[in-house]
Design an enzyme around this catalytic site. Structure first.
Site, PDB file in Angstrom:
ATOM      1  N   TYR A  29       0.781  -1.243  -0.104  1.00  0.00           N
ATOM      2  CA  TYR A  29      -0.165   0.051   0.146  1.00  0.00           C
ATOM      3  C   TYR A  29       0.941   1.358  -0.149  1.00  0.00           C
ATOM      4  O   TYR A  29       1.684   1.534   0.894  1.00  0.00           O
ATOM      5  CB  TYR A  29      -0.871  -0.002   1.015  1.00  0.00           C
ATOM      6  CG  TYR A  29      -2.080  -1.040   1.120  1.00  0.00           C
ATOM      7  CD1 TYR A  29      -3.294  -0.752   0.303  1.00  0.00           C
ATOM      8  CD2 TYR A  29      -1.666  -2.405   1.623  1.00  0.00           C
ATOM      9  CE1 TYR A  29      -4.120  -1.946   0.112  1.00  0.00           C
ATOM     10  CE2 TYR A  29      -2.830  -3.382   1.291  1.00  0.00           C
ATOM     11  CZ  TYR A  29      -3.974  -3.047   0.607  1.00  0.00           C
ATOM     12  OH  TYR A  29      -4.737  -3.958   0.392  1.00  0.00           O
ATOM     13  N   ILE A  30       0.551   2.024  -1.030  1.00  0.00           N
ATOM     14  CA  ILE A  30       1.251   3.337  -0.859  1.00  0.00           C
ATOM     15  C   ILE A  30       0.557   4.166   0.097  1.00  0.00           C
ATOM     16  O   ILE A  30       1.058   5.121   0.571  1.00  0.00           O
ATOM     17  CB  ILE A  30       1.267   4.080  -2.441  1.00  0.00           C
ATOM     18  CG1 ILE A  30       2.062   3.161  -3.272  1.00  0.00           C
ATOM     19  CG2 ILE A  30       1.581   5.602  -2.448  1.00  0.00           C
ATOM     20  CD1 ILE A  30       2.111   3.412  -4.825  1.00  0.00           C
TER      21      ILE A  30
END
Length: 157
Positions: A29-30
């Site tokens: 996840y960014i």
């Protein structure tokens, strides 16, 4: 761009013999902010980037935008993701007119098996196979973004 899905725990491995497809998924996840989750995924040999909006109160519906990206881009983006990676094998199982995506998690989430079904409307009827357990659609602990930060193996309950 609207995703309507329900999630369930899985009671047994009986679904494995019913699966018509099986692929490994690694994702990071960014951003895990609930209002705009940004996920990078490698599914088999393809890369994807996905942006999801916040879920409705019942957890079934949210905006989802996804695009295929090169495998090299996905690998590069995974290297800058927040800490915590999801690693799972996805089994696709046809039940009635729907396809269940059954994820068998590994690594820090080993022991968790979860099924998802995508629907056309929140009230759409669907067949529930015998291996399907408790519904967890509205339980944020079972969102992959949550599991990346709070792995299943660390849960106390």
């Amino acid at each position: 761009m609207i995703e309507i899905e329900r999630k369930f725990l899985v009671l047994s491995n009986a679904f494995i013999d019913e699966a018509f497809e099986k692929k490994r998924i690694v994702q990071g996840y960014i951003s895990t902010v609930p209002e705009r989750t940004v996920r990078v995924r490698i599914k088999a040999d393809k890369g994807y980037i996905t942006i999801k909006g916040e879920s409705t109160n019942n957890g079934t519906t949210r905006l989802e935008w996804e695009r295929e990206i090169s495998l090299a881009d996905a690998e590069a983006l995974l290297s800058i993701c927040e800490s915590g990676t999801i690693d799972k094998i996805r089994h696709e199982v046809k039940v009635g007119n729907h396809i269940y995506e059954v994820d068998v998690f590994s690594g820090e989430n080993e022991g968790l098996i979860m099924a998802e079904i995508e629907l056309q409307s929140e009230n759409e009827a669907f067949e529930k196979p015998h291996w399907l357990g408790k519904e967890v659609t509205n339980d944020e602990r079972f969102y992959n973004a949550y599991l990346s930060k709070n792995p299943f193996k660390t849960w106390k309950d």
